[in-house]
Design a protein around this motif. Structure first.
Motif, short mmCIF file in Angstrom:
data_model
loop_
_atom_site.label_atom_id
_atom_site.label_comp_id
_atom_site.label_asym_id
_atom_site.label_seq_id
_atom_site.Cartn_x
_atom_site.Cartn_y
_atom_site.Cartn_z
N LEU A 9 1.27 13.63 3.81
CA LEU A 9 1.14 12.33 3.16
C LEU A 9 -0.29 11.82 3.29
N LYS A 10 -0.88 11.99 4.45
CA LYS A 10 -2.25 11.54 4.68
C LYS A 10 -3.22 12.24 3.72
N ALA A 11 -3.05 13.53 3.53
CA ALA A 11 -3.91 14.29 2.61
C ALA A 11 -3.70 13.82 1.16
N GLU A 12 -2.45 13.54 0.79
CA GLU A 12 -2.16 13.07 -0.57
C GLU A 12 -2.79 11.71 -0.81
N LEU A 13 -2.69 10.82 0.17
CA LEU A 13 -3.28 9.49 0.03
C LEU A 13 -4.81 9.56 -0.01
N LYS A 14 -5.39 10.47 0.74
CA LYS A 14 -6.85 10.60 0.74
C LYS A 14 -7.36 11.01 -0.64
N GLN A 15 -6.59 11.80 -1.36
CA GLN A 15 -6.98 12.20 -2.71
C GLN A 15 -6.74 11.10 -3.73
N ARG A 16 -5.65 10.34 -3.55
CA ARG A 16 -5.23 9.36 -4.55
C ARG A 16 -5.94 8.02 -4.44
N LEU A 17 -6.27 7.60 -3.23
CA LEU A 17 -6.84 6.27 -3.02
C LEU A 17 -8.37 6.28 -3.07
N GLU A 18 -8.93 5.13 -3.39
CA GLU A 18 -10.37 4.94 -3.29
C GLU A 18 -10.74 5.03 -1.79
N PRO A 19 -11.98 5.40 -1.47
CA PRO A 19 -12.36 5.53 -0.05
C PRO A 19 -12.08 4.27 0.79
N MET A 20 -12.38 3.08 0.27
CA MET A 20 -12.12 1.86 1.04
C MET A 20 -10.63 1.62 1.20
N GLN A 21 -9.84 1.89 0.17
CA GLN A 21 -8.39 1.74 0.28
C GLN A 21 -7.85 2.65 1.38
N TYR A 22 -8.31 3.88 1.41
CA TYR A 22 -7.86 4.84 2.42
C TYR A 22 -8.24 4.35 3.82
N LYS A 23 -9.48 3.90 3.97
CA LYS A 23 -9.95 3.42 5.27
C LYS A 23 -9.08 2.27 5.78
N GLU A 27 -6.65 4.18 8.24
CA GLU A 27 -7.52 4.30 9.41
C GLU A 27 -7.77 2.95 10.09
N SER A 28 -6.94 1.96 9.79
CA SER A 28 -7.04 0.62 10.39
C SER A 28 -8.41 -0.02 10.16
N GLY A 29 -9.04 0.30 9.04
CA GLY A 29 -10.33 -0.29 8.71
C GLY A 29 -10.18 -1.66 8.09
N THR A 30 -11.30 -2.28 7.84
CA THR A 30 -11.32 -3.59 7.17
C THR A 30 -12.41 -3.58 6.08
N GLU A 31 -12.19 -4.38 5.06
CA GLU A 31 -13.21 -4.56 4.02
C GLU A 31 -14.26 -5.53 4.51
N PRO A 32 -15.49 -5.38 4.02
CA PRO A 32 -16.47 -6.43 4.32
C PRO A 32 -15.99 -7.76 3.71
N ALA A 33 -16.27 -8.84 4.37
CA ALA A 33 -15.83 -10.16 3.90
C ALA A 33 -16.29 -10.43 2.47
N PHE A 34 -15.41 -11.04 1.69
CA PHE A 34 -15.68 -11.47 0.32
C PHE A 34 -16.03 -10.32 -0.63
N SER A 35 -15.56 -9.10 -0.35
CA SER A 35 -15.94 -7.96 -1.16
C SER A 35 -14.77 -7.35 -1.95
N HIS A 39 -10.53 -10.86 -3.89
CA HIS A 39 -11.19 -12.05 -3.36
C HIS A 39 -11.23 -13.11 -4.46
N ASP A 40 -10.74 -14.27 -4.16
CA ASP A 40 -10.72 -15.39 -5.10
C ASP A 40 -9.84 -15.13 -6.32
N CYS A 41 -8.87 -14.24 -6.18
CA CYS A 41 -7.95 -13.93 -7.28
C CYS A 41 -6.86 -15.00 -7.34
N LYS A 42 -6.61 -15.52 -8.51
CA LYS A 42 -5.59 -16.55 -8.71
C LYS A 42 -4.52 -16.10 -9.71
#
Length: 68
Positions: A9-23, A27-35, A39-42
């Motif tokens: 599953l991890k390998a499949e997600l790594k291919q399917r997701l954008e790098p930041m989505q995967y992180k 990998e318990s990562g976070t996006e840079p603030a306001f990026s 962000h600001d989606c209504k």
């Protein structure tokens, strides 16, 4: 905490997701603030998990803290 995700599953997600989505999702990562694209989606609608497509929340119930 040890990552116990199924390697196939991890390998499949790594291919399917954008790098930041995967992180963030695998990998318990976070996006840079306001990026992020939401962000600001209504937009109305039901938001879903990028990995499994499970409904997460309806925009009508989204909390607005008024802080930004």
């Amino acid at each position: 905490m040890k990552n116990t995700m199924n390697p196939k599953l991890k390998a499949e997600l790594k291919q399917r997701l954008e790098p930041m989505q995967y992180k963030v999702c695998c990998e318990s990562g976070t996006e840079p603030a306001f990026s992020g694209v939401y962000h600001d989606c209504k937009d109305d609608g039901i938001y879903h998990c990028v990995c499994c497509d499970q409904a997460l929340f309806d925009a009508k119930t989204k909390y607005d803290s008024g802080t930004g």
